[in-house]
Design a protein around this motif. Structure first.
Motif, PDB file in Angstrom:
ATOM      1  N   LEU A  95       0.826  -1.202   0.000  1.00 16.84           N
ATOM      2  CA  LEU A  95       0.000   0.000   0.000  1.00 16.84           C
ATOM      3  C   LEU A  95       0.865   1.257   0.000  1.00 16.84           C
ATOM      4  N   ARG A  96       1.959   1.231   0.789  1.00 14.32           N
ATOM      5  CA  ARG A  96       2.863   2.383   0.783  1.00 14.32           C
ATOM      6  C   ARG A  96       3.485   2.581  -0.591  1.00 14.32           C
ATOM      7  N   GLU A  97       3.956   1.476  -1.187  1.00 14.74           N
ATOM      8  CA  GLU A  97       4.525   1.587  -2.534  1.00 14.74           C
ATOM      9  C   GLU A  97       3.486   2.114  -3.517  1.00 14.74           C
ATOM     10  N   SER A  98       2.277   1.646  -3.362  1.00  8.95           N
ATOM     11  CA  SER A  98       1.212   2.112  -4.258  1.00  8.95           C
ATOM     12  C   SER A  98       0.947   3.597  -4.063  1.00  8.95           C
ATOM     13  N   GLU A  99       1.041   4.067  -2.801  1.00  7.87           N
ATOM     14  CA  GLU A  99       0.840   5.497  -2.554  1.00  7.87           C
ATOM     15  C   GLU A  99       1.941   6.326  -3.213  1.00  7.87           C
ATOM     16  N   GLU A 100       3.211   5.838  -3.098  1.00  6.47           N
ATOM     17  CA  GLU A 100       4.309   6.559  -3.750  1.00  6.47           C
ATOM     18  C   GLU A 100       4.118   6.588  -5.260  1.00  6.47           C
ATOM     19  N   LYS A 101       3.755   5.435  -5.809  1.00 11.20           N
ATOM     20  CA  LYS A 101       3.498   5.400  -7.247  1.00 11.20           C
ATOM     21  C   LYS A 101       2.350   6.326  -7.621  1.00 11.20           C
ATOM     22  N   ALA A 102       1.357   6.384  -6.758  1.00 13.26           N
ATOM     23  CA  ALA A 102       0.216   7.255  -7.039  1.00 13.26           C
ATOM     24  C   ALA A 102       0.636   8.717  -7.048  1.00 13.26           C
ATOM     25  N   VAL A 103       1.565   9.097  -6.114  1.00 10.19           N
ATOM     26  CA  VAL A 103       2.052  10.485  -6.096  1.00 10.19           C
ATOM     27  C   VAL A 103       2.801  10.797  -7.384  1.00 10.19           C
ATOM     28  N   ALA A 104       3.688   9.857  -7.826  1.00  9.21           N
ATOM     29  CA  ALA A 104       4.431  10.080  -9.068  1.00  9.21           C
ATOM     30  C   ALA A 104       3.486  10.166 -10.266  1.00  9.21           C
ATOM     31  N   ILE A 105       2.522   9.287 -10.276  1.00 11.45           N
ATOM     32  CA  ILE A 105       1.557   9.308 -11.384  1.00 11.45           C
ATOM     33  C   ILE A 105       0.750  10.597 -11.368  1.00 11.45           C
ATOM     34  N   ARG A 106       0.453  11.090 -10.155  1.00  8.33           N
ATOM     35  CA  ARG A 106      -0.302  12.339 -10.064  1.00  8.33           C
ATOM     36  C   ARG A 106       0.500  13.504 -10.650  1.00  8.33           C
ATOM     37  N   LYS A 107       1.836  13.517 -10.360  1.00 10.55           N
ATOM     38  CA  LYS A 107       2.680  14.572 -10.937  1.00 10.55           C
ATOM     39  C   LYS A 107       2.719  14.461 -12.457  1.00 10.55           C
ATOM     40  N   GLU A 108       2.885  13.233 -12.944  1.00 12.55           N
ATOM     41  CA  GLU A 108       2.894  13.051 -14.395  1.00 12.55           C
ATOM     42  C   GLU A 108       1.572  13.495 -15.012  1.00 12.55           C
TER      43      GLU A 108
ATOM     44  N   GLU B 145      -0.337  15.843 -13.864  1.00 12.19           N
ATOM     45  CA  GLU B 145      -0.367  17.312 -13.883  1.00 12.19           C
ATOM     46  C   GLU B 145       0.430  17.849 -15.069  1.00 12.19           C
ATOM     47  N   GLN B 146       1.621  17.242 -15.309  1.00 11.44           N
ATOM     48  CA  GLN B 146       2.414  17.676 -16.466  1.00 11.44           C
ATOM     49  C   GLN B 146       1.668  17.417 -17.769  1.00 11.44           C
ATOM     50  N   LEU B 147       1.069  16.260 -17.859  1.00 11.08           N
ATOM     51  CA  LEU B 147       0.303  15.952 -19.068  1.00 11.08           C
ATOM     52  C   LEU B 147      -0.866  16.916 -19.250  1.00 11.08           C
ATOM     53  N   ILE B 148      -1.452  17.326 -18.123  1.00 10.28           N
ATOM     54  CA  ILE B 148      -2.559  18.290 -18.217  1.00 10.28           C
ATOM     55  C   ILE B 148      -2.054  19.622 -18.760  1.00 10.28           C
ATOM     56  N   LYS B 149      -0.860  20.045 -18.269  1.00  8.51           N
ATOM     57  CA  LYS B 149      -0.291  21.299 -18.778  1.00  8.51           C
ATOM     58  C   LYS B 149       0.006  21.187 -20.271  1.00  8.51           C
ATOM     59  N   GLN B 150       0.624  20.044 -20.651  1.00 15.48           N
ATOM     60  CA  GLN B 150       0.903  19.848 -22.075  1.00 15.48           C
ATOM     61  C   GLN B 150      -0.386  19.827 -22.889  1.00 15.48           C
ATOM     62  N   ARG B 151      -1.393  19.228 -22.330  1.00 11.24           N
ATOM     63  CA  ARG B 151      -2.665  19.200 -23.043  1.00 11.24           C
ATOM     64  C   ARG B 151      -3.228  20.603 -23.218  1.00 11.24           C
ATOM     65  N   ASP B 152      -3.111  21.445 -22.151  1.00  8.00           N
ATOM     66  CA  ASP B 152      -3.624  22.814 -22.250  1.00  8.00           C
ATOM     67  C   ASP B 152      -2.879  23.601 -23.323  1.00  8.00           C
ATOM     68  N   SER B 153      -1.528  23.443 -23.331  1.00  8.27           N
ATOM     69  CA  SER B 153      -0.757  24.156 -24.360  1.00  8.27           C
ATOM     70  C   SER B 153      -1.112  23.643 -25.752  1.00  8.27           C
ATOM     71  N   ALA B 154      -1.307  22.318 -25.865  1.00  7.11           N
ATOM     72  CA  ALA B 154      -1.693  21.764 -27.161  1.00  7.11           C
ATOM     73  C   ALA B 154      -3.062  22.279 -27.584  1.00  7.11           C
ATOM     74  N   VAL B 155      -3.953  22.437 -26.618  1.00 10.72           N
ATOM     75  CA  VAL B 155      -5.281  22.968 -26.938  1.00 10.72           C
ATOM     76  C   VAL B 155      -5.177  24.406 -27.439  1.00 10.72           C
ATOM     77  N   GLN B 156      -4.323  25.209 -26.766  1.00 13.64           N
ATOM     78  CA  GLN B 156      -4.144  26.596 -27.218  1.00 13.64           C
ATOM     79  C   GLN B 156      -3.555  26.646 -28.630  1.00 13.64           C
ATOM     80  N   GLU B 157      -2.542  25.803 -28.854  1.00 13.05           N
ATOM     81  CA  GLU B 157      -1.938  25.778 -30.187  1.00 13.05           C
ATOM     82  C   GLU B 157      -2.944  25.329 -31.236  1.00 13.05           C
TER      83      GLU B 157
END
Length: 383
Positions: free
Chosen positions: A283-296, A298-310
């Motif tokens: 469960l702890r490992e899954s939580e750490e993975k979940a935090v990393a996935i959450r950051k990824e 967020e980055q993908l969301i930013k990239q998506r927003d920039s792609a939407v603007q473009e």
């Protein structure tokens, strides 16, 4: 602790079985209440003489057509909840049966109407029936106590059985007195009907001997019935002892199974704790993975927003290009129209030039013919 509880339950069961044995043994000395009663037929509403036998220890009430009849005619069924009372209404009709009528109503909507010889006999029957109801109720409570669904009432069974036997014994005296009164009345009626107004001692002795003989026969049958009952009780007691042994063996087996189940439960508990620890780590490992996935994410969301603007900018440019293409297409259409008109004018001019050329050629041919004609004429003139 569980084994001690199981052994205690086994001991309680054995004690309960012993109490039931003692109660059955005490019931073997029961007093049967029997005597004549008038019973109203259920279909024809006719009153019939019946010899009724009541066992107060079991609540079994049977009747025969005559006292010395070997076969049972029927059974009057009642239970602890039945209504048994001395009826204030004389539903027989004859004045001599005032206060002698007995009513038995059951929860099954089945009614019985009986008449005794005297009011005292009727009261004796009713009191014995009430005592039988108490015995039935005590037996029911004892069974509930043995099965664990009620309070312990086993000690009261022997008491109510003894009370029922005592009541039946007292009622027997009352019924015998009523039978003597009935016999005396019958002999009196015979005396009144005799021509000379008296009856000889021989007739009285014969009637008395006949009654005593019937009583002796009934007593012999009762003794045989009691012997068979005692044998049946002995068989039941042996079966009960075997059942108690089987219950003790079953309790021992259940105790062994309980110990095995307890050991299995401990093993399962250890396995569960180990699985819980490994699950916590995962469960702890899954939580750490979940935090990393959450950051990824967020980055993908930013990239998506920039792609939407473009993409929005490209859509704007595409719209402008489409407008320019529409304008260009309109200009091309206009140019094509001009070219078509120019082609039409050129074709018309070409046709006109061709016509002029053909006319000029025709004139040229005419002129050539004319020149040739002039030359020929000139040559002829020169010659």
């Amino acid at each position: 602790m569980a084994s001690n509880g199981a052994s205690a339950r086994v001991e309680d069961t054995e004690n309960s079985l012993e109490k039931i044995k003692r109660q059955l043994a005490s019931a073997s000395g029961r007093n049967l209440l029997q005597g004549p009663l008038l019973k109203r037929s259920e279909t024809l509403r006719k009153w019939n003489d019946r010899w009724v036998i009541l066992d107060p220890t079991t609540g079994k009430m049977e009747y025969k057509i005559r006292r010395n009849e070997p076969n049972i005619k029927g059974t009057i069924v009642f239970d602890a909840n039945s209504t048994i009372a001395l009826s204030p209404v004389n539903f027989h009709g004859l004045p001599k049966y005032d206060g002698c009528c007995i009513y038995i109503g059951t929860p099954q909507k089945k009614d019985y109407f009986l008449c005794a010889e005297t009011p005292g006999a009727a009261k004796a029957w009713v009191s014995t029936l009430h005592a039988s109801q108490l015995v039935l109720r005590a037996h029911k409570e004892a069974v509930n106590s043995l099965s664990g669904s009620g309070s312990s009432q086993l000690g009261t069974v022997a008491t109510v059985v003894a009370a029922a036997n005592s009541t039946a014994l007292e009622a027997t005296k009352e019924i015998e007195a009523a039978m003597k009164i009935s016999l005396r009345n019958a002999l009196g009626s015979v005396l009144n009907k005799s021509p000379d107004g008296q009856i000889d001692n021989t007739t009285i002795m014969k009637e008395t001997l006949r009654v005593k003989d019937e009583e002796l026969q009934n007593l012999a049958r009762e003794l045989r019935a009691r012997e068979s009952t005692i044998k049946a009780l002995v068989e039941k007691l042996s079966e009960t002892a075997e059942a108690a042994q089987a219950a003790a063996s079953a309790a021992h087996t259940m105790d062994e199974q309980r110990r095995v189940a307890y050991a299995e439960m401990e093993r399962l508990k250890e396995n569960y704790e180990k699985q819980l620890e490994s699950t916590t780590v995962k469960l702890r490992e899954s939580e750490e993975k979940a935090v990393a996935i959450r950051k990824e994410i967020e980055q993908l969301i930013k990239q998506r927003d920039s792609a939407v603007q473009e993409a929005y900018l490209w859509r704007t440019e595409l719209a402008k290009a489409r407008d320019h293409a529409v304008i260009s297409q309109a200009a091309v259409v206009r140019a094509e129209e001009k070219v078509r008109l120019t082609d039409a004018e050129a074709e018309a001019r070409i046709k006109e030039a061709e016509q002029r050329a053909s006319a000029a050629l025709h004139e040229k041919q005419e002129l050539l013919k004319y020149v040739n004609a002039l030359q020929a004429q000139l040559q002829r003139s020169m010659t």
